[in-house]
Design an enzyme around this catalytic site. Structure first.
Site, PDB file in Angstrom:
ATOM      1  CD  GLU A   1      -2.253   2.734  -3.512  1.00  0.00           C
ATOM      2  OE1 GLU A   1      -3.291   3.346  -3.740  1.00  0.00           O
ATOM      3  OE2 GLU A   1      -1.808   2.573  -2.355  1.00  0.00           O
TER       4      GLU A   1
ATOM      5  CG  ASP B   1      -1.863   1.090   1.342  1.00  0.00           C
ATOM      6  OD1 ASP B   1      -2.658   1.224   0.395  1.00  0.00           O
ATOM      7  OD2 ASP B   1      -1.861   1.834   2.350  1.00  0.00           O
TER       8      ASP B   1
END
Ligand code: CA
Length: 556
Positions: free
Chosen positions: A292, A256
């Site tokens: 990401e 993330d």
């Protein structure tokens, strides 16, 4: 007698699958004779001939996978409390497997204070809303049986303010006398975060620690303090967390917020990705990592120099990506050629940064709106987007519910609406959804409804992933342009892998087009699979392919 008819129909379907996949097109002349059968009354299973699918598939156990992205809170509820949970997912694994997915990305499952669980309180736990560690082990066991690789969402840019590390750090700075400096010898956790004296804060997203002279960084939210990834202790903690889950059978991680590890410094973020990639490769070289990096093509290219296997390809996904743009511009005369050029440009650039990269295309995720909105609720556009995403080289990702054309736009909670299994509600594991969600109305039917309609988005997805699983070149092949195809609306590409070449033609036009595929240029036998968005099927006679609007031909 009725049974006999059904068996005969099924037999025909299986025969057809041998040449093109039933219901996908009119291929050879032999095939044309066969399609004179009236198929209008066939069930979807008879139409698609799914009984013969498994035998034809050629799924390789490597890191090119079809990932299904599950937002756990909203996927499937097993105990009637309205919250999705691990047992719910386990109960839907047959569905996931049948769709042709062989990878799952789970949104965060660790103890947390929110429904989305991106603020982690304890990395070694399962949030009690989602179940127990036993439920997790059972889930992993069932995935293993089905050859499904599971990747966890690993959030190490920040923790929750309720995490023990942060609690210790803030308690410590509160205990200091006015003017007294924090000392990491006394409290190592002070160094786990970006904690600064109030007077040293100079811009950035910092929040004051009440009752102290200190502030902490929180890029996303004041309840999510950013970790200090320069700290060797923090890195050691992250390594231990990763190893704990790998030992439990996890096949990798989705990382993330990689752009915020050190907000504003790509160079340092890339170093973090390099460190973690190397650590994971040393643990097990088959672990899969996807980061990401929510940014443009050139930024993603730069981040690939870290050596990480995959980065979500934001150049193609979301509302402004190449896929949805190509569909919105369908029929402009150049849209197919432009998409082809983009495929080649991005492939070559990413490979230049990392020769071992596996691209990670996606259409939508829990932060983007649903593709239904970007496609103006037109099923034919959603279908074409699905196929373009799936047929891009790499490991493609599908956000749960896209295979039903679910709606969801505006605030985040709406993008995370309950999986639309049926209108039977909790009996079928349908979740309640996040409490702040507006009412989300779906223009397309539930899974239960779409299963009955052979032209549904659901059946289109199943067909797409069946074709992809049958031809390994589609995911793994190196893309080249088929320059002899002149129609600018057609994205015509070849994919070569392991000495085999497959040709794919996407008609990015709202009208039928007829193109010649010269055999003296391209070496092929004929149409092996095709996809049509409605009853107007793709056909091929000799070297001539007829592609209806948004039709796709796969030639080998
Ligand atoms: Ca539940």
């Amino acid at each position: 007698m009725k049974n006999f008819k059904k068996i005969a129909a099924l037999f025909l379907a299986i025969v057809m699958v041998g040449s093109t996949f039933a219901g996908c097109g009119k291929g050879s002349s032999k095939k044309e004779e066969e399609t004179t059968v009236d198929k209008s009354s066939w069930t979807p299973e008879e139409y698609y001939g799914v009984d013969g699918w498994e035998a034809q598939e050629n799924v390789i156990d490597d890191n090119y996978r079809n990932y299904y992205h599950i937002f756990v809170y909203s996927f499937a509820d097993s105990d009637g409390d309205g919250v999705g949970d691990l047992n719910g997912i386990t109960s839907k694994l047959d569905y996931i497997e049948e769709m042709g997915f062989n990878g799952i990305w789970l949104s965060p499952i660790h103890q947390s204070t929110t429904y989305h669980k991106y603020d982690v309180v304890d990395y070694y736990s399962i949030d009690e809303e989602y179940g127990t560690m036993e439920d997790f082990d059972k889930f992993m066991e069932e995935c293993e049986k089905r050859g499904i690789k599971v990747i966890l969402d690993l959030v190490f840019n920040h923790t929750s303010t309720k995490h023990q590390w942060f609690k210790e750090a803030t308690e410590y700075v509160r205990s200091l006398e006015p003017g007294e400096e924090a000392n990491i010898e006394e409290c190592p956790y002070v160094d786990y975060y970006h904690i600064k004296k109030n007077e040293d804060v100079n811009g950035g997203k910092y929040y004051k620690i009440s009752g102290s002279e200190y502030s902490y960084e929180g890029q996303f939210w004041d309840q999510m303090p950013d970790l200090n990834l320069a700290s060797t202790e923090v890195r050691r903690e992250v390594e231990e967390i990763a190893k704990f889950w790998v030992d439990k059978g996890v096949g990798g991680f989705r990382l993330d917020a990689a752009k915020e590890f050190y907000t504003g410094s790509a160079e340092k973020n890339i170093e973090v990705l390099s460190w973690f990639t190397q650590y994971c490769k040393n643990l097990d070289e088959d672990l899969y990592l996807v980061a990401e990096v929510w940014d443009s093509f050139s930024v993603i290219k730069n981040y690939y120099t870290s050596g990480i296997t995959s980065i979500f390809d934001y150049a193609y996904g979301d509302s402004t990506g190449h896929i949805i743009k190509a569909i919105q511009q369908a029929g402009n005369g150049q849209t197919g050629k432009n998409l082809t050029a983009n495929f080649i440009k991005t492939q070559n650039a990413y490979l230049e940064s990392n020769p071992d990269m596996i691209n990670a295309p996606f259409l939508s995720n829990h932060d983007c709106g649903r593709i239904a909105g970007f496609a103006s609720q037109k099923p034919e556009r959603m279908k074409m987007a699905a196929a373009l995403n799936a047929f891009m080289s790499g490991s493609s990702f599908v956000y749960y519910g896209e295979e039903l054309g679910m709606s969801g736009a505006g605030k985040d909670e709406n993008k995370r609406a309950p999986m639309y299994w049926s209108d039977f509600g909790s009996m079928d594991g349908v979740c309640a959804g996040p409490s702040a969600m507006d009412e989300v109305k779906h223009k397309n039917g539930s899974l239960e409804d779409q299963k009955e309609d052979k032209y549904s988005i659901y059946w289109y997805y199943r067909n797409v992933y069946h074709i992809k699983n049958t031809y390994p070149e589609i995911a793994r092949g190196t893309v080249a342009a088929m320059d002899a195809i002149e129609d600018g609306n057609v994205c015509a590409i070849s994919k070569t892998y392991d000495g085999e070449t497959i040709y794919i033609l996407f008609n990015l036009n709202k009208e039928t087009t007829v193109v010649d595929v010269p055999k003296d240029v391209y070496n092929y036998e004929g149409l092996v699979a095709s996809l049509a968005v409605d009853e107007n099927e793709v056909s091929m006679k000799g070297e001539t392919v007829t592609l209806p609007a948004y039709g796709i031909a796969v030639i080998k």
